[in-house]
Design a protein around this motif. Sequence first.
Motif, PDB file in Angstrom:
ATOM      1  N   THR A 514       0.826  -1.214   0.000  1.00  0.00           N
ATOM      2  CA  THR A 514       0.000   0.000   0.000  1.00  0.00           C
ATOM      3  C   THR A 514       0.856   1.258   0.000  1.00  0.00           C
ATOM      4  O   THR A 514       0.522   2.257  -0.659  1.00  0.00           O
ATOM      5  CB  THR A 514      -0.940   0.006   1.227  1.00  0.00           C
ATOM      6  N   ALA A 515       1.976   1.221   0.733  1.00  0.00           N
ATOM      7  CA  ALA A 515       2.888   2.376   0.751  1.00  0.00           C
ATOM      8  C   ALA A 515       3.519   2.575  -0.627  1.00  0.00           C
ATOM      9  O   ALA A 515       3.667   3.713  -1.090  1.00  0.00           O
ATOM     10  CB  ALA A 515       3.968   2.181   1.809  1.00  0.00           C
ATOM     11  N   TRP A 516       3.896   1.481  -1.290  1.00  0.00           N
ATOM     12  CA  TRP A 516       4.436   1.590  -2.656  1.00  0.00           C
ATOM     13  C   TRP A 516       3.401   2.202  -3.594  1.00  0.00           C
ATOM     14  O   TRP A 516       3.725   3.040  -4.444  1.00  0.00           O
ATOM     15  CB  TRP A 516       4.853   0.206  -3.156  1.00  0.00           C
ATOM     16  N   MET A 517       2.144   1.776  -3.460  1.00  0.00           N
ATOM     17  CA  MET A 517       1.094   2.322  -4.314  1.00  0.00           C
ATOM     18  C   MET A 517       0.922   3.823  -4.075  1.00  0.00           C
ATOM     19  O   MET A 517       0.832   4.605  -5.027  1.00  0.00           O
ATOM     20  CB  MET A 517      -0.229   1.603  -4.030  1.00  0.00           C
ATOM     21  N   ASN A 518       0.895   4.228  -2.798  1.00  0.00           N
ATOM     22  CA  ASN A 518       0.731   5.653  -2.494  1.00  0.00           C
ATOM     23  C   ASN A 518       1.926   6.474  -2.943  1.00  0.00           C
ATOM     24  O   ASN A 518       1.770   7.634  -3.353  1.00  0.00           O
ATOM     25  CB  ASN A 518       0.494   5.830  -0.992  1.00  0.00           C
ATOM     26  N   ALA A 539       4.607  -2.552  -5.987  1.00  0.00           N
ATOM     27  CA  ALA A 539       3.422  -2.876  -5.178  1.00  0.00           C
ATOM     28  C   ALA A 539       2.788  -4.175  -5.666  1.00  0.00           C
ATOM     29  O   ALA A 539       2.396  -5.032  -4.853  1.00  0.00           O
ATOM     30  CB  ALA A 539       2.422  -1.735  -5.241  1.00  0.00           C
ATOM     31  N   LEU A 540       2.708  -4.337  -6.984  1.00  0.00           N
ATOM     32  CA  LEU A 540       2.122  -5.554  -7.545  1.00  0.00           C
ATOM     33  C   LEU A 540       3.023  -6.769  -7.347  1.00  0.00           C
ATOM     34  O   LEU A 540       2.540  -7.905  -7.291  1.00  0.00           O
ATOM     35  CB  LEU A 540       1.832  -5.363  -9.033  1.00  0.00           C
ATOM     36  N   PHE A 541       4.320  -6.536  -7.221  1.00  0.00           N
ATOM     37  CA  PHE A 541       5.249  -7.639  -6.936  1.00  0.00           C
ATOM     38  C   PHE A 541       4.939  -8.244  -5.563  1.00  0.00           C
ATOM     39  O   PHE A 541       4.938  -9.461  -5.377  1.00  0.00           O
ATOM     40  CB  PHE A 541       6.690  -7.138  -6.987  1.00  0.00           C
ATOM     41  N   TYR A 542       4.686  -7.362  -4.598  1.00  0.00           N
ATOM     42  CA  TYR A 542       4.406  -7.833  -3.243  1.00  0.00           C
ATOM     43  C   TYR A 542       2.943  -8.247  -3.057  1.00  0.00           C
ATOM     44  O   TYR A 542       2.635  -9.041  -2.168  1.00  0.00           O
ATOM     45  CB  TYR A 542       4.762  -6.747  -2.217  1.00  0.00           C
ATOM     46  N   ARG A 543       2.061  -7.709  -3.912  1.00  0.00           N
ATOM     47  CA  ARG A 543       0.642  -8.050  -3.810  1.00  0.00           C
ATOM     48  C   ARG A 543       0.061  -8.089  -5.223  1.00  0.00           C
ATOM     49  O   ARG A 543      -0.523  -7.126  -5.698  1.00  0.00           O
ATOM     50  CB  ARG A 543      -0.065  -6.990  -2.944  1.00  0.00           C
ATOM     51  N   PRO A 544       0.211  -9.213  -5.912  1.00  0.00           N
ATOM     52  CA  PRO A 544      -0.057  -9.299  -7.352  1.00  0.00           C
ATOM     53  C   PRO A 544      -1.471  -8.897  -7.770  1.00  0.00           C
ATOM     54  O   PRO A 544      -1.651  -8.309  -8.831  1.00  0.00           O
ATOM     55  CB  PRO A 544       0.210 -10.778  -7.662  1.00  0.00           C
ATOM     56  N   ASN A 545      -2.471  -9.204  -6.993  1.00  0.00           N
ATOM     57  CA  ASN A 545      -3.856  -8.919  -7.390  1.00  0.00           C
ATOM     58  C   ASN A 545      -4.427  -7.723  -6.632  1.00  0.00           C
ATOM     59  O   ASN A 545      -5.579  -7.731  -6.200  1.00  0.00           O
ATOM     60  CB  ASN A 545      -4.729 -10.152  -7.164  1.00  0.00           C
ATOM     61  N   TYR A 546      -3.616  -6.691  -6.507  1.00  0.00           N
ATOM     62  CA  TYR A 546      -4.007  -5.491  -5.755  1.00  0.00           C
ATOM     63  C   TYR A 546      -4.803  -4.585  -6.691  1.00  0.00           C
ATOM     64  O   TYR A 546      -4.247  -3.836  -7.495  1.00  0.00           O
ATOM     65  CB  TYR A 546      -2.753  -4.806  -5.239  1.00  0.00           C
TER      66      TYR A 546
END
Length: 703
Positions: A514-518, A539-546
Amino acid sequence: MSLTREMFINFKNYDDNILTKSVTTLYLIALSILCYGHALDGTFVFDDRVAIVENLAVTQLPTNYTAIFYNDFWGTPLANNNSHKSYRPLTTLMFHYEYNFGWNMKRLNLGLHILNTVLLWRMLVRLEFGSYRRRLSLLTASLFAVHPVHVEAVSGIVSRADLMFALIYLISMMITINYYKTKYLCSLTVLLLSAVGVLFKETSVCIPLACIALEYTRRQWFKLTAIQQCKKLLNARSIIYIICMILLITWRFWLNNFQTPNFQQADNPIAHADSLKTRTLSQNYLYAKNIYILLDPSQLSFDWAFECIPLVKSIWDIRLLPVLTLYMFVFYAVTYHRKNFLVTFSLGLCVIPYLPAAGIFLQVGFVIAERVLYVPSMGFSFCVAIGYLKLLTVTQLRTLKNTFKISLAMLMIFHILRCRERAVEWLVEETLFTSALSVCRNNAKVHYNIARLAQNDAKNYSKAFYHYHEAIKLYPRYEAALMNLGNLYREIGNLNAAEKYLQKAIKIAPNFATAWMNLGIVQATARHQEKALVSYQTALFYRPNYANVFYNMGNMYVEGKQYDKALRFWKHAVLLKPQLAKAYQNILTALDALSRFEEALNVSEEALKLHRDNSAILLVRANVLGKLTRYEEAETLYKLIIAKEPFNYLCHTNLGVLYHRWNKLPLAMVQYRRAITSDPRKAITAKENLSKLISKLSNAGDN
């Protein structure tokens, strides 16, 4: 005759009359309603938002049983590494039906609390006899009904799991008391109830053990020698109960793939302490602290994490004195259990249901949770009632007896008033979070939640800044507070400060998606598209289906007028997270701008199946219908929005445009004027169109 002996008369001889049962039941109902009846409305607060409002398994229709039975209590798949591993599908199913039928969830919580109170009274009145039978059972149930530590369990909707555990626990105990009638059916029922209870809350695994302890009490095996007691306890029924309990525990671990959840250090600093001595001393202090909260519930908090309770690092810490006192009391009760067995029984009622949350066998994600004390407090209330009646028995002076009775009355009044006060605090998040400051001012999570509320709901940025900085000062590695502080700086336009705090959050927690996304949002706002793309991809690397990342990537591309890419990312976002209404809004707005009207109608139709009352989606659909000259349909949708939002200036403006095209000019003028009245500052288009329309009509009149 001792208190214990007088209370243990064969329960077959006891048969209360209907009038006594009815009056007592009404009295207990009245006590409970007096405590909570004034505070049954309010909003979803704290964990209610995550477990109910933001949990698609709860809100989605038609019912998604797969999600309910494969996700954890908070809506994350159990197989996910980020899962809390708390599996309570039947509780989630209850929430699902209540939420979609529009029922008042707090009223059901209160109903369960009343039922539990009455069942506790009936269980004790069937077990305890002699001249004390009515007073002891009634006093215990009365103290349980009004104890302020129960407010979180009754007023906090997510604590439904604890209420259901208590209900099944008490029903199992009642069945155990009737064991002599239908032995095998009772045993099977208790085991089935335990299995069902585990699907409401994990702590139900302790029910078979509690029933063994109750049978030990009911049959008065405590009067036998130690060897005889062991022989009695090691009967076939007890062995089957223990085996089934072990199987239930194993099954629960199997569901989690024998993995434990990854709790943050701040959630439970004791479990993460480096020193075994510190962990041991601090964990034992918590037991005494829980007893203290039961003794003095004037200081209650929705959260006890972070530095709310400092670690006990030395054996010379003065806080260990109550721990020593507690264990001395337990030692005395166990040593002299034959003489005063009821005290030992009350300890069993406290300890057994608390064992799963004690942090002995498994790490838990909290320091203290008041809702966890709901069932153990039955034993505490029983112990207090025993002590009070014992004092009345041994006291000869009438004045002293009257003093004890007045003290009890004052205690009950204090508890009722404290319950009423605390229940009001649980109505809205602002009062709930603020109330914790007087208890745990050094709890960074309290400041964080106050700041989050001030930022998102109240838009009180100065208050939000103060409490975020306080949270970070108390706990510099608080990545969530650092991230939200960065978001707050972005909202006021200070992109440099925003990036600085988001980078700090990422440095502390490199896998914080979430921090990467922000950070990507900040970089995209600063027109650093390449940096933003890297942040989104991380962000998608750590949470692929975000889904939110895909949504924000679509926003980034639309800023660069890359509409096809934007649409592709938004569509992927709603595929992953259909409840993401903003993504649907952006898709429809883009399709409208690209004049892809038929596609926009199809998408809006799909979107409204999930978001049937979403004004923004209805507005875009109405705009598209107007451009396709389907004026009547468009007018209906505009009026539907206005009925819900009378001061929606944009809807009034667009309805004015529709009437303008439809050549209903007087109606157009009315809508333009309403738009200007609704928001004079923003209704620029309405002002311009109204001016042109007046000028046009004026010229037509001159001609």
